[in-house]
Design a protein around this motif. Structure first.
Motif, short mmCIF file in Angstrom:
data_model
loop_
_atom_site.label_atom_id
_atom_site.label_comp_id
_atom_site.label_asym_id
_atom_site.label_seq_id
_atom_site.Cartn_x
_atom_site.Cartn_y
_atom_site.Cartn_z
N ASP A 18 0.85 -1.54 -0.09
CA ASP A 18 0.39 -0.21 -0.02
C ASP A 18 0.73 1.43 0.41
OD1 ASP A 18 0.62 0.18 2.85
OD2 ASP A 18 -1.48 -0.05 2.82
N ASP A 19 0.11 2.28 0.42
CA ASP A 19 1.20 3.78 0.27
C ASP A 19 1.81 3.64 1.06
OD1 ASP A 19 -0.42 4.36 -2.82
OD2 ASP A 19 -1.40 5.86 -1.96
N SER A 20 2.16 2.89 2.34
CA SER A 20 2.80 3.23 3.31
C SER A 20 3.60 1.95 3.84
CB SER A 20 2.43 2.91 4.90
OG SER A 20 1.76 1.81 4.93
N GLY A 21 3.30 1.40 2.22
CA GLY A 21 4.69 0.30 1.89
C GLY A 21 4.44 -0.48 2.69
N LYS A 22 3.30 -1.14 3.45
CA LYS A 22 2.55 -2.58 3.91
C LYS A 22 2.42 -3.16 2.83
CE LYS A 22 -0.11 -4.00 7.54
NZ LYS A 22 -2.52 -4.13 7.11
N GLU A 23 3.07 -4.60 3.24
CA GLU A 23 2.96 -5.07 2.15
C GLU A 23 1.73 -6.13 2.33
OE1 GLU A 23 6.41 -8.63 1.68
OE2 GLU A 23 5.32 -9.84 1.57
N LEU A 24 0.59 -6.23 0.83
CA LEU A 24 -1.07 -6.99 1.27
C LEU A 24 -0.36 -8.63 0.36
CD1 LEU A 24 -2.77 -3.64 -0.03
CD2 LEU A 24 -2.27 -4.09 2.64
N SER A 25 0.31 -8.54 -0.48
CA SER A 25 0.27 -9.94 -0.65
C SER A 25 2.15 -10.01 -1.31
CB SER A 25 -0.51 -9.94 -1.46
OG SER A 25 -0.40 -11.07 -2.32
N ARG A 26 2.11 -11.78 -2.07
CA ARG A 26 3.41 -12.02 -2.48
C ARG A 26 2.93 -12.92 -3.12
NH1 ARG A 26 9.55 -10.90 -1.07
NH2 ARG A 26 8.79 -9.45 0.49
N THR A 27 4.14 -12.69 -3.91
CA THR A 27 4.00 -14.68 -4.84
C THR A 27 5.08 -14.49 -5.78
OG1 THR A 27 2.59 -15.94 -6.86
CG2 THR A 27 2.81 -12.89 -7.11
N VAL A 46 0.62 -10.16 -12.36
CA VAL A 46 -0.61 -9.00 -12.17
C VAL A 46 -1.51 -9.13 -12.17
CG1 VAL A 46 -0.58 -6.59 -13.68
CG2 VAL A 46 1.59 -7.78 -13.19
N LYS A 47 -1.94 -10.59 -13.41
CA LYS A 47 -3.30 -10.67 -13.06
C LYS A 47 -4.28 -11.15 -12.21
CE LYS A 47 -3.89 -9.94 -17.76
NZ LYS A 47 -4.97 -9.03 -17.19
N LYS A 48 -2.99 -11.84 -10.98
CA LYS A 48 -3.25 -12.45 -9.60
C LYS A 48 -3.71 -11.60 -8.31
CE LYS A 48 -1.27 -15.22 -5.65
NZ LYS A 48 -1.67 -14.40 -4.96
N PHE A 49 -2.38 -10.29 -8.75
CA PHE A 49 -2.85 -9.13 -7.57
C PHE A 49 -4.01 -8.71 -8.29
CE2 PHE A 49 1.95 -8.95 -6.81
CZ PHE A 49 1.86 -9.83 -6.13
N GLU A 50 -4.35 -8.19 -9.35
CA GLU A 50 -6.19 -7.27 -9.38
C GLU A 50 -6.81 -8.75 -9.53
OE1 GLU A 50 -4.78 -5.75 -13.67
OE2 GLU A 50 -4.01 -3.92 -12.48
#
Ligand SMILES: [Zn+2]
Length: 296
Positions: A18-27, A46-50
């Motif tokens: 997110d805009d604060s640098g917090k990790e939301l997801s990783r693959t 990209v599709k997975k995240f979107e």
């Protein structure tokens, strides 16, 4: 929401922050060692995240090498199937969004400058000392790319002030020049300095193992290593005079470097005072992928 992708020779990693640098997801996926497969892999991340988090306007990608400013084609990539390809244009066509491609050492530097060990400093010089050697410059949390997209490319300048002894062992680099910093301060470079001197066949891990058991040859090898590093960095300091230098890559985990580099650097700096700190990175292996996300 920012998507960053770190394209490596064996694996491709994606991160969503997110805009604060917090990790939301990783693959993480295996890198296909061909052009079409690499493109497909990036699209799938990209599709997975979107699908999970919604659309993004742009995507940042860190990769070895750079995009030629003349032809817009990839150059200097050790993932050689990308060289000469319109990688950015093809990805933009496929994904219908803006792609920001940047050298992986530049991504590392940006990541450390934004919210890592270089946070709060205006001019950050980032150094990768791992399997290879690279560098990047961040000014006010933006990558300085330079006229030819080579700003900060520190790995392939010649080691300054080479002694006659050092010149005797001319080290050929894969870039076809000789005496490059990479051939002295990368992990394999460190090992080859030791092996040339002692007629051994150690890798860097084996030498460090010897160092931990107080072997005199290994201690001497690390003193020489710190001196090589200091000579290379003194050139950067004398020209750029950065506020802080952040080290990354496997060799950056050696605490001996931080205990001794200051004294070595002072020998080579053209100044009566020298207050620039050389520090270890904070984000570890995530620096590349986080920096890619900050590009987007
Ligand atoms: Zn080179």
């Amino acid at each position: 929401m920012k998507i960053g992708i770190d394209l490596g020779g064996t694996k491709t990693e994606g991160i969503l922050i997110d805009d604060s640098g917090k990790e939301l997801s990783r693959t993480r996926i295996k890198t296909e060692k061909n052009y079409d497969g690499t493109i497909k892999g990036i699209i799938s991340i990209v599709k997975k995240f979107e699908n999970d988090f919604g659309n993004s306007k742009s995507v940042g990608i860190g990769m070895p090498g750079a995009v030629s400013t003349d032809s817009a084609l990839v150059k200097n990539a050790n993932s050689i199937w990308l060289n000469g390809k319109p990688f950015k244009t093809d990805l933009e066509k496929e994904l219908n969004k803006n792609i920001n491609l940047e050298n992986d050492a530049n991504c590392f530097t940006l990541s450390e400058a934004v919210d890592g060990a270089g946070k709060g400093h205006a001019v950050v010089f980032g150094v990768i000392i791992g399997t290879g050697t690279g560098g990047g410059i961040s000014i006010n949390q933006k990558v300085l790319t330079g006229k030819n997209n080579i700003a900060g490319e520190w790995g392939h300048i010649s080691l300054p002030n080479r002694s006659d002894d050092e010149k005797k062992f001319v080290k050929q680099c894969y870039c076809e020049k000789s005496g490059c910093m990479e051939t002295y301060v990368s992990g394999p470079g460190f090992a080859s300095c030791f092996n040339l001197k002692h007629k051994t066949n150690y890798d860097s891990h084996a030498i460090l193992e010897e160092f931990r058991s107080n072997d005199q040859r290994a201690i001497e090898a690390l003193d020489i290593y710190v001196d090589h590093l200091a000579r290379g960095l003194s050139l950067v300091c004398n020209i750029l005079d950065p506020d802080i230098i952040v080290l990354g890559g496997g060799m950056s985990n050696i605490s001996y470097i931080y205990e001794h580099i200051d004294t070595s650097l002072k020998k080579y700096i053209f100044s009566d005072t020298f207050n620039t700190k050389v520090v270890k990175n904070i984000h570890g292996d995530s620096g590349g992928v986080r920096g890619a996300a900050w590009l987007s």
